[in-house]
Design a protein around this motif. Structure first.
Motif, short mmCIF file in Angstrom:
data_model
loop_
_atom_site.label_atom_id
_atom_site.label_comp_id
_atom_site.label_asym_id
_atom_site.label_seq_id
_atom_site.Cartn_x
_atom_site.Cartn_y
_atom_site.Cartn_z
N ARG A 106 0.83 -1.23 0.00
CA ARG A 106 0.00 0.00 0.00
C ARG A 106 0.85 1.26 0.00
NH1 ARG A 106 -0.49 0.33 6.04
NH2 ARG A 106 1.39 -0.80 6.48
N GLU A 132 -9.06 6.05 -1.41
CA GLU A 132 -10.48 5.86 -1.77
C GLU A 132 -10.62 4.47 -2.36
OE1 GLU A 132 -12.54 9.12 -3.78
OE2 GLU A 132 -12.98 7.72 -5.40
N TYR A 180 -5.84 10.38 -0.89
CA TYR A 180 -5.12 10.14 -2.15
C TYR A 180 -5.92 9.13 -2.97
CZ TYR A 180 -3.40 6.23 0.66
OH TYR A 180 -3.32 5.13 1.49
N ASN A 229 -7.13 8.23 -7.45
CA ASN A 229 -6.97 8.52 -8.87
C ASN A 229 -7.70 9.82 -9.22
OD1 ASN A 229 -5.22 6.40 -9.26
ND2 ASN A 229 -6.88 4.93 -9.41
N THR A 230 -8.74 9.72 -10.07
CA THR A 230 -9.34 10.97 -10.56
C THR A 230 -9.81 11.91 -9.46
OG1 THR A 230 -11.28 9.59 -10.88
CG2 THR A 230 -10.06 10.25 -12.86
N ILE A 241 -2.73 10.57 -7.35
CA ILE A 241 -1.55 9.70 -7.35
C ILE A 241 -0.70 9.95 -8.59
CG2 ILE A 241 -0.78 7.28 -7.43
CD1 ILE A 241 -3.26 6.61 -5.71
#
Ligand SMILES: Cc1cc2nc3c(=O)[nH]c(=O)nc-3n(C[C@H](O)[C@H](O)[C@H](O)COP(=O)(O)O)c2cc1C
Length: 367
Positions: free
Chosen positions: A22, A92, A122, A124-125, A155
């Motif tokens: 992670r 998320e 933190y 992606n989109t 990220i």
């Protein structure tokens, strides 16, 4: 002071992901460095939920009762209770918070309450913001107070080789989150003092004074002793002249308790042992709350804190302070030294109800 909870909040930085490989610990480390948290906060507890390893909630009782059957819950409870504020570092997962975070929150109840929480997300989109939105509705149920400042890292923009790139991540945002967190933590601290159930006025909380209380204490003291100056027709009263440094100096050798009403400092008292005498002083109640029994209640509390070996209580007041003298006499004190040479103060003493076995030195209390 009997105990100093310090001025700088203890911050738990919670790593809210647990899968192998992670990103969470790297984001947490980045936050601690970028915000200079170790210099600014009282202490940092980096709490990694993967290391803590809580099983899925396995306590039979609702956590609001604080009755914990399992050692892992008791350890988690102690750790969370010791924190004054939280930074949740969360990814998320499927538009929501990770299950490991929800589980860790669900384990406890009062330990979270009236403490601020900031989020470092933190993803992606959406940079993890949908996870934060979901977490906010859960933490408010626990009476945590989410702050407005936030860090949200995309990220692709900020992470390289498993590390947050210092040049790409907004260190200013990290600092802003921590600054706001500490600000709100200081404001919330009075709300966490336990409400006294036996107090004569509802919602009073009584706690040992902390360094943060002393500035307000000085103001309350001046205010209360102006009345003393008027009734005794003298300005020669130490409590009226003390500076903040004087107060800070005596707060080290006396135990001091403060009383708050909805966050406002409304009363205080100090006490210390001198041989077998438990000297009590600086009993003060805000003028707008006088006459409601707070002074009497606080005096009884100060007496109850006397150490073993105490044989008597002693206090002084102005010789014309008839209201104070009445209160003390009604609670069993008697005037043992009528006044000073200058005829300005009286000494009152009272035997401790249950006689202590040890003999005691009688020491004159200081005002
Ligand atoms: C189960 C799972 C669900 C994910 N769902 C989302 C998502 O809804 N939105 C998003 O931006 N990223 C999503 N991701 C990608 C994560 O943001 C990314 O893998 C991140 O590194 C996860 O945090 P971690 O490495 O600390 O576990 C998901 C990743 C996993 C493993």
């Amino acid at each position: 002071m009997s105990s100093d909870t310090g001025t700088r909040p203890r911050v738990m930085v919670l790593v809210a992901s647990s899968r192998p490989g992670r990103l969470g610990p790297a984001v947490a480390r980045w936050f601690v460095t970028a915000s200079a948290a170790e210099d600014v906060a009282g202490s940092i507890d980096l709490a990694d939920l993967a290391e803590i390893g809580l099983p899925m909630l396995d306590e039979p009782e609702h956590p609001a009762g604080g009755v914990y059957r399992h050692e892992h819950t008791r350890r988690w409870s102690e750790r969370v209770a010791a924190a004054d504020a939280f930074i949740v570092v969360t990814p998320e997962y499927n538009y929501g918070m990770p299950a490991v975070l929800k589980n860790a929150l669900d384990y406890l109840y009062a330990e979270w309450a009236w403490k601020p929480v900031g989020f470092v997300s933190y993803g992606n989109t959406s940079a993890g913001t949908r996870s934060v939105q979901m977490a906010k509705q859960v933490v408010t149920t626990l009476r945590m107070v989410p702050i407005g400042a936030t860090v949200a890292l995309r990220i692709t923009d900020t992470v390289h080789d498993g590390q947050v790139r210092a040049d790409a991540a907004p260190a200013g945002a990290a600092t802003a989150v921590l600054t706001e967190l500490l600000h709100v933590a200081a404001a919330l601290r009075p709300l966490r003092a336990p409400v006294a159930t036996d107090a004569p006025v509802a919602e009073l909380s009584l706690a040992p004074a902390a360094t943060d209380d002393l500035a307000e204490l000085l103001v309350l003291q001046r205010c209360c002793w102006v009345q003393e100056a008027i009734v005794n027709d003298t300005l020669d009263i130490p409590a009226l002249h003390e500076t903040f440094d004087d107060l800070r100096a005596w707060a080290v050798s006396w135990q001091v308790w403060t009383v708050r009403l909805h966050g406002r400092l409304v009363a205080a008292v100090r006490a210390r042992a001198a041989g077998g005498v438990w000297e009590i002083g600086r009993l003060m109640v805000a003028p707008d709350l006088a006459g409601q029994g707070i002074g009497r209640w606080l005096l009884a509390y100060a007496e109850s804190q006397a150490p073993r070996g105490t044989t008597s209580f002693a206090l002084v007041t102005g010789s014309c302070s008839s209201r104070n003298i009445d209160l003390y006499q009604r609670t069993g004190y008697r005037i043992t030294s009528p006044s000073t040479e200058a005829n300005t103060i009286v000494l009152l003493t009272k035997d401790r109800p249950e006689p202590a076995p040890e003999s005691s030195l009688q020491a004159a209390p200081s005002r």
